[in-house]
Write a protein that holds these residues in place. Structure first.
Motif, PDB file in Angstrom:
ATOM      1  N   LEU B   2      45.294  20.063  69.787  1.00 55.41           N
ATOM      2  CA  LEU B   2      45.603  20.394  71.182  1.00 55.41           C
ATOM      3  C   LEU B   2      45.250  19.410  72.070  1.00 55.41           C
ATOM      4  CD1 LEU B   2      47.125  22.252  73.177  1.00 55.41           C
ATOM      5  CD2 LEU B   2      45.144  23.677  73.285  1.00 55.41           C
ATOM      6  N   ILE B   3      46.316  18.532  72.566  1.00 57.50           N
ATOM      7  CA  ILE B   3      45.947  17.651  73.549  1.00 57.50           C
ATOM      8  C   ILE B   3      46.102  17.969  74.830  1.00 57.50           C
ATOM      9  CG2 ILE B   3      46.397  15.076  74.311  1.00 57.50           C
ATOM     10  CD1 ILE B   3      47.298  14.555  71.680  1.00 57.50           C
ATOM     11  N   VAL B   4      45.024  18.233  75.645  1.00 59.82           N
ATOM     12  CA  VAL B   4      45.230  18.661  77.106  1.00 59.82           C
ATOM     13  C   VAL B   4      44.951  17.338  78.031  1.00 59.82           C
ATOM     14  CG1 VAL B   4      44.393  20.243  78.748  1.00 59.82           C
ATOM     15  CG2 VAL B   4      44.094  20.658  76.424  1.00 59.82           C
ATOM     16  N   GLU B   5      46.194  17.090  78.763  1.00 55.97           N
ATOM     17  CA  GLU B   5      46.089  15.999  79.561  1.00 55.97           C
ATOM     18  C   GLU B   5      47.278  15.889  80.468  1.00 55.97           C
ATOM     19  OE1 GLU B   5      44.687  12.172  79.846  1.00 55.97           O
ATOM     20  OE2 GLU B   5      46.026  12.475  81.505  1.00 55.97           O
ATOM     21  N   GLU B   8      51.547  12.496  81.539  1.00 56.46           N
ATOM     22  CA  GLU B   8      52.647  12.392  80.384  1.00 56.46           C
ATOM     23  C   GLU B   8      52.732  11.164  79.829  1.00 56.46           C
ATOM     24  OE1 GLU B   8      56.363  14.062  81.273  1.00 56.46           O
ATOM     25  OE2 GLU B   8      55.569  16.016  82.332  1.00 56.46           O
ATOM     26  N   LEU B   9      52.515   9.921  80.618  1.00 52.87           N
ATOM     27  CA  LEU B   9      52.437   8.653  79.695  1.00 52.87           C
ATOM     28  C   LEU B   9      51.334   8.744  78.816  1.00 52.87           C
ATOM     29  CD1 LEU B   9      52.739   6.145  82.884  1.00 52.87           C
ATOM     30  CD2 LEU B   9      54.529   6.485  81.236  1.00 52.87           C
ATOM     31  N   VAL B  10      50.252   9.036  78.977  1.00 58.53           N
ATOM     32  CA  VAL B  10      49.127   9.340  78.018  1.00 58.53           C
ATOM     33  C   VAL B  10      49.428  10.299  76.676  1.00 58.53           C
ATOM     34  CG1 VAL B  10      46.614   9.627  77.712  1.00 58.53           C
ATOM     35  CG2 VAL B  10      47.379   8.543  79.783  1.00 58.53           C
ATOM     36  N   THR B  11      49.943  11.539  77.136  1.00 57.62           N
ATOM     37  CA  THR B  11      50.247  12.378  76.055  1.00 57.62           C
ATOM     38  C   THR B  11      51.150  11.938  75.203  1.00 57.62           C
ATOM     39  OG1 THR B  11      51.702  13.696  77.570  1.00 57.62           O
ATOM     40  CG2 THR B  11      49.379  14.516  77.370  1.00 57.62           C
ATOM     41  N   GLY B  12      52.273  11.399  75.707  1.00 62.03           N
ATOM     42  CA  GLY B  12      53.276  10.582  74.842  1.00 62.03           C
ATOM     43  C   GLY B  12      52.803   9.537  73.971  1.00 62.03           C
ATOM     44  N   ALA B  13      51.681   8.772  74.264  1.00 62.67           N
ATOM     45  CA  ALA B  13      51.307   7.648  73.542  1.00 62.67           C
ATOM     46  C   ALA B  13      50.210   8.455  72.527  1.00 62.67           C
ATOM     47  CB  ALA B  13      50.097   6.748  74.282  1.00 62.67           C
ATOM     48  N   LEU B  14      49.711   9.524  72.848  1.00 57.04           N
ATOM     49  CA  LEU B  14      48.585   9.926  72.213  1.00 57.04           C
ATOM     50  C   LEU B  14      49.247  10.815  70.789  1.00 57.04           C
ATOM     51  CD1 LEU B  14      45.707  11.293  74.217  1.00 57.04           C
ATOM     52  CD2 LEU B  14      45.646   9.424  72.662  1.00 57.04           C
ATOM     53  N   ARG B  15      50.604  11.556  71.490  1.00 55.16           N
ATOM     54  CA  ARG B  15      51.319  12.442  70.600  1.00 55.16           C
ATOM     55  C   ARG B  15      51.851  11.557  69.395  1.00 55.16           C
ATOM     56  NH1 ARG B  15      54.558  17.151  70.135  1.00 55.16           N
ATOM     57  NH2 ARG B  15      54.388  18.115  72.227  1.00 55.16           N
ATOM     58  N   ILE B  16      52.522  10.137  69.683  1.00 62.56           N
ATOM     59  CA  ILE B  16      52.927   9.375  68.595  1.00 62.56           C
ATOM     60  C   ILE B  16      51.948   8.976  67.674  1.00 62.56           C
ATOM     61  CG2 ILE B  16      53.832   7.001  68.064  1.00 62.56           C
ATOM     62  CD1 ILE B  16      55.476   7.274  70.868  1.00 62.56           C
ATOM     63  N   LEU B  17      50.706   8.736  68.373  1.00 66.60           N
ATOM     64  CA  LEU B  17      49.344   7.957  67.543  1.00 66.60           C
ATOM     65  C   LEU B  17      49.118   9.163  66.492  1.00 66.60           C
ATOM     66  CD1 LEU B  17      47.313   6.029  67.333  1.00 66.60           C
ATOM     67  CD2 LEU B  17      45.883   7.248  68.497  1.00 66.60           C
ATOM     68  N   PHE B  18      48.855  10.359  66.635  1.00 68.52           N
ATOM     69  CA  PHE B  18      48.446  11.371  65.940  1.00 68.52           C
ATOM     70  C   PHE B  18      49.604  11.755  65.010  1.00 68.52           C
ATOM     71  CE2 PHE B  18      45.076  11.634  69.156  1.00 68.52           C
ATOM     72  CZ  PHE B  18      44.072  11.611  68.515  1.00 68.52           C
ATOM     73  N   GLU B  19      50.757  12.072  65.460  1.00 69.10           N
ATOM     74  CA  GLU B  19      51.919  12.400  64.836  1.00 69.10           C
ATOM     75  C   GLU B  19      51.933  11.597  63.342  1.00 69.10           C
ATOM     76  OE1 GLU B  19      54.156  15.737  67.702  1.00 69.10           O
ATOM     77  OE2 GLU B  19      55.077  13.703  67.240  1.00 69.10           O
ATOM     78  N   ARG B  23      49.260  14.311  61.734  1.00 69.26           N
ATOM     79  CA  ARG B  23      48.508  15.485  62.649  1.00 69.26           C
ATOM     80  C   ARG B  23      49.612  16.182  63.205  1.00 69.26           C
ATOM     81  NH1 ARG B  23      43.833  15.360  60.298  1.00 69.26           N
ATOM     82  NH2 ARG B  23      42.658  13.327  60.386  1.00 69.26           N
ATOM     83  N   ARG B  24      49.478  17.762  63.116  1.00 69.16           N
ATOM     84  CA  ARG B  24      50.357  18.413  64.075  1.00 69.16           C
ATOM     85  C   ARG B  24      50.082  18.471  65.591  1.00 69.16           C
ATOM     86  NH1 ARG B  24      51.179  23.817  64.562  1.00 69.16           N
ATOM     87  NH2 ARG B  24      49.370  24.350  62.962  1.00 69.16           N
ATOM     88  N   VAL B  25      50.660  18.124  66.440  1.00 68.80           N
ATOM     89  CA  VAL B  25      50.071  18.041  67.877  1.00 68.80           C
ATOM     90  C   VAL B  25      50.840  19.005  68.807  1.00 68.80           C
ATOM     91  CG1 VAL B  25      50.019  16.390  69.709  1.00 68.80           C
ATOM     92  CG2 VAL B  25      49.657  15.590  67.259  1.00 68.80           C
ATOM     93  N   THR B  26      50.060  19.758  69.737  1.00 64.91           N
ATOM     94  CA  THR B  26      50.590  20.367  70.599  1.00 64.91           C
ATOM     95  C   THR B  26      49.870  19.708  71.871  1.00 64.91           C
ATOM     96  OG1 THR B  26      50.500  22.406  69.408  1.00 64.91           O
ATOM     97  CG2 THR B  26      50.730  22.605  71.818  1.00 64.91           C
ATOM     98  N   VAL B  27      50.664  19.813  72.888  1.00 63.39           N
ATOM     99  CA  VAL B  27      50.467  19.124  74.252  1.00 63.39           C
ATOM    100  C   VAL B  27      50.409  20.107  75.496  1.00 63.39           C
ATOM    101  CG1 VAL B  27      50.979  17.393  76.028  1.00 63.39           C
ATOM    102  CG2 VAL B  27      51.102  16.649  73.586  1.00 63.39           C
TER     103      VAL B  27
END
Lengths: 284, 116
Positions: B2-5, B8-19, B23-27
């Motif tokens: 779970l990424i809490v941030e 949205e620019l940062v969560t967008g980048a982190l989601r791609i990185l981890f997926e 990894r299964r990612v929830t934001v």
């Protein structure tokens, strides 16, 4: 102001003096109020700088992370030209990040919000870390590099990151202001407080010299180069860019450690910057 | 994870990185959103920004712990590198504090360690 020709009991002069005093008092009160107002505005500006620097980091994080994802081929392979371009985005992003970091450190220093996190470490490690970080710049400018760290230096008890920051700023300037083919150097020794050399015993300081054979600084400019935003050539066409905060920050961080920083330089004859960091009282 | 941030620019980048690394990612973009998401789908790794619109990221870890959700690792991913903020994270018992932007290779390597 001349009082010649007036007598203490002259009614006109007395009245004139009283009105002058009253006017002075009003002007004085106004000046005090203006200073307080300017200080408050200056404080707000410093806080603004700190906030904006922090906020700039967030979008930069997104830019750099996306670029690194591409660089590492996570979204498919890249050809050499694409890779070169992506590396440029990352390098530019990191450079911008460093500059934002400098502004943030400056703003915290100006607001007296900088604190030290001391630990015990060897200055030799910091010197080697800083020279390593600048290796590619040194080789690109074909500069000669001499490093001398006295072998018998006791460990420092200081904020390692901040000492690296001081050295990094001075060494970065030395490289930046030295034309291709010149020479830069770092020397680290111990010194007693009266300036003669010692073996790092009680009451002694670490003395670091960062020197170069670069363009130098004329004597009339020595007194303000540590002031914020000062570059000797501040014109828009200046050759050397940067925040203009590097020496101000270095001075702040040195003074935070209880040390001193100064320059010896002549125009066209290179510069030697020196700073001291006191050893802890119980060293040796 | 779970990424809490809130950005949205940062969560967008982190989601791609981890997926992209499996990894299964929830934001989530706020404390409230994160608590609901974490309770519904308890994460192994909680990545927290400190400054959120409705509170501190550290509140998320606390609220989830009260609800019995205890990730393997809770990591503060923050833009604040002043000693007071870092100390506050350690006092709250986080596994690690990383100052943004963390180089992606390092973040992926550390993630593997936290989840091993």
């Amino acid at each position: 102001m001349s009082m010649a020709g007036t007598t203490p009991h002259s009614g006109t002069s007395h009245g004139s003096l009283e009105s002058r005093f009253a006017a002075l008092e009003v002007a004085y009160k106004q000046a005090v109020a203006d200073i307080a107002d300017m200080r408050a505005r200056d404080g707000l500006k410093t806080q603004f700088l700190a906030n904006i620097s922090h906020d700039l980091r967030t979008p930069l994080t997104a830019v750099i992370t996306h670029a690194e994802i591409l660089r590492d081929g996570m979204l498919g392979p890249l050809n050499e030209r694409q890779l070169e371009s992506i590396r440029g985005i990352i390098a530019g992003g990191r450079q911008l990040l460093d500059q934002v970091g400098e502004i943030l450190t400056y703003a915290r220093g100006a607001a007296n919000q900088l604190t030290l996190t001391p630990s015990s470490f060897s200055i030799a490690e910091v010197v080697s870390q800083v020279t390593r970080l600048n290796e590619s710049l040194i080789s690109k400018k074909r500069l000669g590099l001499d490093v001398h760290v006295a072998a018998d230096l006791p460990p420092l008890f200081a904020d390692r990151e901040k000492v690296a920051h001081i050295l990094g700023n001075l060494f970065g300037n030395a490289i930046d202001f030295t034309p291709a083919g010149g020479r830069v150097w770092i020397n680290a020794n111990s010194t007693t407080r009266d300036g003669s050399r010692g073996g790092g015993t009680r009451g002694e300081d670490l003395l670091v010299e960062v020197g170069d054979t670069g363009i130098g600084i004329s004597a009339e400019h020595h007194r303000f180069i540590f002031e914020e935003f000062a570059q000797v050539d501040a014109s828009a066409s200046r050759q050397h860019h940067g925040t203009g905060l590097g020496l101000t920050i270095a001075q702040k961080l040195v003074e935070l450690h209880g040390g001193r920083i100064w320059v010896e330089s002549e125009l066209g004859r290179g510069s030697r910057f020196y700073f001291t960091i006191p050893y802890p009282e119980d060293t040796q | 994870m779970l990424i809490v941030e809130d950005n949205e620019l940062v969560t967008g980048a982190l989601r791609i990185l981890f997926e992209e690394t499996g990894r299964r990612v929830t934001v989530a973009h706020s404390v409230a959103e994160a608590v609901v998401a974490g309770e519904k789908d308890p994460p192994d790794l909680l990545l927290l920004d400190l400054t959120l619109p409705d509170g501190s990221g550290l509140d998320v870890a606390q609220s989830l712990a009260k609800r019995g959700v205890k990730p393997k690792a809770t990591v503060a991913l923050t833009g604040r590198d002043d000693p007071a903020s870092i100390e506050e994270c350690h006092e709250a018992g986080v596994t690690a504090v990383m100052v943004k932007p963390v180089p992606t290779r390092e973040l992926l390597k550390r993630t593997k360690e936290w989840l091993s």
